[in-house]
Write an enzyme that holds these catalytic residues in place. Structure first.
Site, PDB file in Angstrom:
ATOM      1  N   ARG A  21       0.812  -1.163  -0.025  1.00 18.27           N
ATOM      2  CA  ARG A  21      -0.033   0.132   0.092  1.00 18.27           C
ATOM      3  C   ARG A  21       0.940   1.334   0.089  1.00 18.27           C
ATOM      4  O   ARG A  21       0.423   2.144  -0.761  1.00 18.27           O
ATOM      5  CB  ARG A  21      -1.022  -0.094   0.928  1.00 18.27           C
ATOM      6  CG  ARG A  21      -2.035  -1.030   1.127  1.00 18.27           C
ATOM      7  CD  ARG A  21      -2.963  -0.951   2.450  1.00 18.27           C
ATOM      8  NE  ARG A  21      -2.060  -1.227   3.518  1.00 18.27           N
ATOM      9  CZ  ARG A  21      -2.662  -0.883   4.755  1.00 18.27           C
ATOM     10  NH1 ARG A  21      -3.775  -0.319   4.825  1.00 18.27           N
ATOM     11  NH2 ARG A  21      -1.691  -1.217   5.788  1.00 18.27           N
ATOM     12  N   ASN A  45      -6.219  -2.785   2.020  1.00 18.18           N
ATOM     13  CA  ASN A  45      -6.190  -4.163   2.404  1.00 18.18           C
ATOM     14  C   ASN A  45      -7.317  -4.800   2.402  1.00 18.18           C
ATOM     15  O   ASN A  45      -8.245  -4.371   3.037  1.00 18.18           O
ATOM     16  CB  ASN A  45      -5.123  -4.777   3.755  1.00 18.18           C
ATOM     17  CG  ASN A  45      -3.677  -4.342   3.261  1.00 18.18           C
ATOM     18  OD1 ASN A  45      -3.192  -4.767   2.275  1.00 18.18           O
ATOM     19  ND2 ASN A  45      -3.163  -4.461   4.547  1.00 18.18           N
TER      20      ASN A  45
END
Length: 97
Positions: free
Chosen positions: A26, A44
């Site tokens: 990320r 996520n």
């Protein structure tokens, strides 16, 4: 593709499978997206995948579509699902929890 005030824009949503959580996916995605000049978000998923939306210039969006297939150095990308979506006019890129 969408014409946003005279500029073409595109939006895609991706779902990335593999070893993509716990490998800075990320954070690296956010850095790459900002460098490419695209808006959107990355998060996520509870099932172990990473989901992201990229919106902006079609060339920049395509650059991010290519990046998610590689990911950061420690990631292992097994599969990428890619969906075209209507442009929503996002103006920033954020990491979602």
């Amino acid at each position: 593709m969408h014409d946003q005030g005279g500029t073409r824009e595109q939006r895609i949503r991706v779902l990335v499978s593999g070893r993509v959580q716990g490998v800075f996916y990320r954070a690296t995605c956010e850095r790459e997206a900002r460098a490419a000049g695209v808006s959107g978000w990355v998060r996520n998923c509870p099932d172990g995948r990473v989901e992201a939306v990229f919106e902006g210039d079609p060339d920049a969006v395509e650059r991010m579509a290519a990046w998610v297939r590689r990911g950061p150095r420690k990631a292992r990308v097994d599969d990428v699902e890619l969906y075209d979506e209507p442009v929503q006019g996002l103006r920033d890129f954020v990491v979602r929890d």
